[in-house]
Design an enzyme around this catalytic site. Structure first.
Site, short mmCIF file in Angstrom:
data_model
loop_
_atom_site.label_atom_id
_atom_site.label_comp_id
_atom_site.label_asym_id
_atom_site.label_seq_id
_atom_site.Cartn_x
_atom_site.Cartn_y
_atom_site.Cartn_z
N GLN A 40 0.78 -1.28 0.01
CA GLN A 40 0.17 -0.06 0.02
C GLN A 40 0.73 1.23 0.02
OE1 GLN A 40 -1.85 -1.64 3.72
NE2 GLN A 40 -3.80 -0.87 2.86
N TYR A 68 8.25 -9.53 6.05
CA TYR A 68 7.49 -8.57 5.55
C TYR A 68 7.53 -8.24 4.16
CZ TYR A 68 6.27 -7.22 10.53
OH TYR A 68 5.91 -7.17 11.67
N SER A 85 9.00 -12.54 19.91
CA SER A 85 7.26 -11.90 19.60
C SER A 85 6.38 -13.20 19.67
CB SER A 85 7.66 -11.37 18.22
OG SER A 85 6.19 -11.03 17.91
N GLN A 106 7.56 -8.83 21.58
CA GLN A 106 6.66 -8.04 20.95
C GLN A 106 5.39 -8.68 20.85
OE1 GLN A 106 6.56 -6.33 16.28
NE2 GLN A 106 7.98 -5.59 17.67
N TRP A 143 2.27 -4.58 19.04
CA TRP A 143 1.68 -4.47 17.71
C TRP A 143 0.22 -4.50 17.53
CZ3 TRP A 143 -0.73 -8.66 15.54
CH2 TRP A 143 -0.54 -10.14 15.91
N SER A 144 -0.35 -3.97 16.50
CA SER A 144 -1.86 -3.87 16.05
C SER A 144 -2.51 -3.26 17.26
CB SER A 144 -2.22 -5.22 15.55
OG SER A 144 -1.98 -5.69 14.46
P1 NDP Z 1 -2.87 -1.34 13.44
O1 NDP Z 1 -3.72 -2.36 14.57
O2 NDP Z 1 -2.83 0.00 14.14
O3 NDP Z 1 -3.47 -1.16 12.06
C1 NDP Z 1 -2.86 -0.17 11.23
C2 NDP Z 1 -3.77 -0.17 10.07
O4 NDP Z 1 -5.04 0.33 10.34
C3 NDP Z 1 -3.45 0.93 9.06
O5 NDP Z 1 -2.31 0.38 8.16
C4 NDP Z 1 -4.45 1.23 8.10
O6 NDP Z 1 -4.85 0.41 7.35
C5 NDP Z 1 -5.51 1.46 9.35
N1 NDP Z 1 -5.27 2.59 10.10
C6 NDP Z 1 -4.58 3.17 10.86
N2 NDP Z 1 -4.88 4.50 11.42
C7 NDP Z 1 -6.10 4.55 10.84
C8 NDP Z 1 -6.91 5.89 11.09
N3 NDP Z 1 -6.51 6.64 12.01
N4 NDP Z 1 -8.14 5.63 10.61
C9 NDP Z 1 -8.34 4.64 9.77
N5 NDP Z 1 -7.65 3.67 9.27
C10 NDP Z 1 -6.51 3.76 10.07
O7 NDP Z 1 -1.15 -1.74 13.40
P2 NDP Z 1 -0.69 -2.93 12.45
O8 NDP Z 1 -1.41 -4.10 12.40
O9 NDP Z 1 -0.23 -2.22 11.33
O10 NDP Z 1 0.78 -3.30 13.36
C11 NDP Z 1 1.70 -2.02 13.62
C12 NDP Z 1 2.97 -2.62 13.44
O11 NDP Z 1 3.21 -3.83 14.47
C13 NDP Z 1 3.31 -3.29 12.08
O12 NDP Z 1 3.64 -2.51 10.99
C14 NDP Z 1 4.42 -4.06 12.39
O13 NDP Z 1 5.65 -3.40 12.65
C15 NDP Z 1 4.14 -4.65 13.95
N6 NDP Z 1 3.32 -5.96 13.88
C16 NDP Z 1 4.20 -7.18 14.52
C17 NDP Z 1 3.64 -8.27 14.40
C18 NDP Z 1 4.31 -9.54 15.12
O14 NDP Z 1 3.97 -10.74 14.86
N7 NDP Z 1 5.34 -9.31 15.91
C19 NDP Z 1 2.19 -8.56 14.00
C20 NDP Z 1 1.66 -7.35 13.32
C21 NDP Z 1 2.20 -6.15 13.32
P3 NDP Z 1 -5.78 0.63 6.08
O15 NDP Z 1 -5.49 2.10 5.53
O16 NDP Z 1 -5.25 -0.47 5.11
O17 NDP Z 1 -7.03 0.23 6.55
#
Ligand code: NDP
Length: 329
Positions: free
Chosen positions: A27, A54, A152, A178, A207-208
């Site tokens: 994206q 990733y 993690s 993590q 995360w998330s």
């Molecule tokens: P989030 O749960 O915060 O999801 C982020 C996604 O939500 C964005 O990419 C976007 O996706 C949407 N979003 C974010 N902010 C907004 C907003 N203000 N309004 C509307 N939509 C929004 O976090 P992630 O799941 O991305 O996780 C964060 C980080 O954690 C990852 O980048 C990674 O570095 C780490 N991680 C680690 C893991 C592990 O196993 N150790 C597993 C998962 C993540 P969209 O625009 O597509 O809707």
């Protein structure tokens, strides 16, 4: 920006950090990565999270090129990678000494840096003795390729075992874990790990925080075409969104949204701010696909004073999932 110690280590991470899972390559292209990382850095973010898996390494390649373009001093930010899923061959996966070392070297090449500040074992590997992995990480620390290593989604027991092995052998113990942590997923951080924060000085890079975006409230009226849940490769996330639990999450996000609006905040800011109330969270890793999202999410810090006792109680009554008393060993 606020800065928090990574567990009992001396490293101070920004309370909000920035990660690239799903987003970089799928994206977010090179230009957008530069824009988002600059926005984060200018707001005081000093930790950028990545992993070998990733986008099959392309996420690290994009971040490496962005860091080159941005030209920040290496002493002004911290960077991570994670090892576990490097490829299809048996030597390219898991936490064997071989893959841990090969994966670290490959991440350094993709990210175009000399060392990783944080290096995570992305999952536990039941086919590798924990001692082998602890030694492999210790060797990377001695070689100057990694400063702090961690795990993690390991269990409290596995983390405690790694510590015990490191202590007994004079090796470097893991500093951080993590785990997923958000208003829907709380058990590990609030219950299972409860003792590890004080006994082992465990830090957490969670995360998330928005449960893949659900806690922004964006899925209340269906799946927007440009959202993560609409990506064909992430059909499994959409399936989770559309099952009974997912629908309940969307409903709760709607309720949280009403409360957020009363506070003059957005749903995402309320959800991220709530994660920050937990003192055992060292940093909340944000994800974002565009600058508006990232700006909004960074604004979570501003609403923290609004999250007083009464508000937290109302949040608890909406999510209704407070874990039982912390686990003791
Ligand atoms: P989030 O749960 O915060 O999801 C982020 C996604 O939500 C964005 O990419 C976007 O996706 C949407 N979003 C974010 N902010 C907004 C907003 N203000 N309004 C509307 N939509 C929004 O976090 P992630 O799941 O991305 O996780 C964060 C980080 O954690 C990852 O980048 C990674 O570095 C780490 N991680 C680690 C893991 C592990 O196993 N150790 C597993 C998962 C993540 P969209 O625009 O597509 O809707």
């Amino acid at each position: 920006m606020d800065y928090r110690r990574l567990g009992s280590s001396g490293l101070k991470l920004s309370a909000l950090s920035f990660g690239s899972w799903v987003t970089f390559k799928n994206q977010v292209d090179d230009a957008a990565a530069v824009e988002l990382m600059k926005l984060a850095y200018d707001a005081g973010v000093n930790f950028f999270d990545n992993a070998e898996v990733y986008a099959d390494g392309d996420s690290e390649r994009i971040m490496g090129r962005a860091l080159k373009t941005l030209g920040w001093g290496r002493d002004t930010y911290t960077l991570s990678s994670k090892v576990f899923w490097g490829g299809k061959l048996p030597t390219q996966r898991g936490l064997s000494r071989k893959h841990v070392r090969d994966a670290c070297d490959a991440a350094l090449r993709r990210l175009q840096v000399d060392y990783l500040d944080l290096y995570f074992c992305h999952r536990p590997d039941l086919d590798t003795p924990i001692e082998e992995t602890v030694r492999a990480m210790h060797e990377l620390v001695l070689a100057g390729k990694v400063l702090y290593w961690g795990t993690s989604e390991w269990s409290a027991d596995q983390i405690a075992q790694a510590h015990g092995i490191a202590r007994a052998g004079g090796l470097t113990p893991p500093t951080m874990e993590q785990p997923q942590y958000n208003l829907f997923v709380r058990e590990k951080v609030e219950r299972e790990f409860a003792q590890l924060y004080s006994t082992l000085g465990l830090g957490t890079t969670i995360w998330s925080p928005l449960a893949s975006g659900i806690l922004s409230g964006k899925y209340e009226h269906g799946v927007p075409k440009d959202s993560r849940m609409a990506l064909p490769e992430y059909r499994w996330l959409r399936d989770e969104l559309e099952n009974a639990e997912g629908r309940e999450r969307v409903r709760k996000a709607g309720e949280l949204g009403k409360l957020a609006r009363e506070l003059g905040a957005t749903t995402a800011q309320l959800a991220i701010g709530w994660c920050l109330l937990n003192p055992n969270v060292s940093t909340v890793i944000l994800g974002a696909t565009n600058a508006a999202q990232l700006r909004e999410n960074l604004g979570a810090l501003r609403i923290l004073p609004e999250l007083r006792q009464g508000v937290v109680e109302r949040i608890e009554s909406i999510v209704a999932n407070k874990p039982a008393a912390p686990q003791r060993y």
